[in-house]
Design a protein around this motif. Sequence first.
Motif, short mmCIF file in Angstrom:
data_model
loop_
_atom_site.label_atom_id
_atom_site.label_comp_id
_atom_site.label_asym_id
_atom_site.label_seq_id
_atom_site.Cartn_x
_atom_site.Cartn_y
_atom_site.Cartn_z
N GLU A 150 -74.10 -48.35 72.46
CA GLU A 150 -73.97 -47.34 71.40
C GLU A 150 -72.50 -46.93 71.27
O GLU A 150 -71.82 -46.70 72.29
CB GLU A 150 -74.84 -46.14 71.75
CG GLU A 150 -75.05 -45.19 70.62
CD GLU A 150 -76.03 -44.08 70.96
OE1 GLU A 150 -75.86 -42.99 70.38
OE2 GLU A 150 -76.93 -44.28 71.79
N PRO A 151 -71.95 -46.82 70.04
CA PRO A 151 -70.52 -46.54 69.86
C PRO A 151 -69.99 -45.33 70.61
O PRO A 151 -68.91 -45.37 71.20
CB PRO A 151 -70.37 -46.37 68.35
CG PRO A 151 -71.47 -47.23 67.78
CD PRO A 151 -72.62 -47.09 68.76
N ARG A 152 -70.74 -44.22 70.62
CA ARG A 152 -70.22 -43.03 71.31
C ARG A 152 -70.10 -43.24 72.81
O ARG A 152 -69.18 -42.72 73.45
CB ARG A 152 -71.06 -41.80 71.00
CG ARG A 152 -72.50 -41.88 71.49
CD ARG A 152 -73.26 -40.63 71.14
NE ARG A 152 -74.69 -40.87 71.24
CZ ARG A 152 -75.58 -39.89 71.24
NH1 ARG A 152 -75.19 -38.64 71.13
NH2 ARG A 152 -76.86 -40.17 71.31
N ARG B 84 -69.67 -46.27 74.20
CA ARG B 84 -68.55 -47.22 74.38
C ARG B 84 -67.25 -46.44 74.49
O ARG B 84 -66.42 -46.72 75.35
CB ARG B 84 -68.44 -48.16 73.19
CG ARG B 84 -69.54 -49.17 73.06
CD ARG B 84 -69.24 -50.04 71.86
NE ARG B 84 -70.34 -50.89 71.50
CZ ARG B 84 -70.28 -51.82 70.56
NH1 ARG B 84 -69.16 -52.01 69.89
NH2 ARG B 84 -71.31 -52.57 70.29
N GLN B 85 -67.09 -45.42 73.62
CA GLN B 85 -65.90 -44.58 73.67
C GLN B 85 -65.83 -43.83 74.99
O GLN B 85 -64.75 -43.70 75.59
CB GLN B 85 -65.91 -43.59 72.50
CG GLN B 85 -64.69 -42.69 72.46
CD GLN B 85 -63.41 -43.46 72.20
OE1 GLN B 85 -63.31 -44.15 71.20
NE2 GLN B 85 -62.44 -43.36 73.09
#
Length: 135
Positions: free
Chosen positions: A41-43, A45-46
């Motif tokens: 999930e992008p968040r 990954r950040q």
Amino acid sequence: MSDRLPEAWPPAEHDPDPLPVFPLPGVFLFPGTILPLHIHEPRYRQMIDDLLDKRGWLVISAIQAGHEAEAPGDPPFYNIGGLGEIVGHNHLEDGRFLVTLHGLSRVRVREVESDRPYRLVEYEGIQESQPTGEG
């Protein structure tokens, strides 16, 4: 990485800054255990990208029962979690991460405001007690 827990809590190198929390359904990170994670999930990954520039500590907390379907959003999580340290990672070409966490301690958490796409918690170690053998 040390294989033993600190003699006292907080450890001397305790970072007072809030840590990211990764709420997962039905998962608890116990001290001394290893937890492999696939971060897609992008968040999150950040979150991993940010943690790799620091100590690599995060909290895994179970999503409260009955709220598992809310995992893609901001589900409520229990105020007890597992403090973990990233001990291995593989950053895949498409941006996903394969991460290995080592459980350090159980912690009590309180969510705080976050300026990041992921959630943050303040944390306090829970003093573990050894069984006495009496009973």
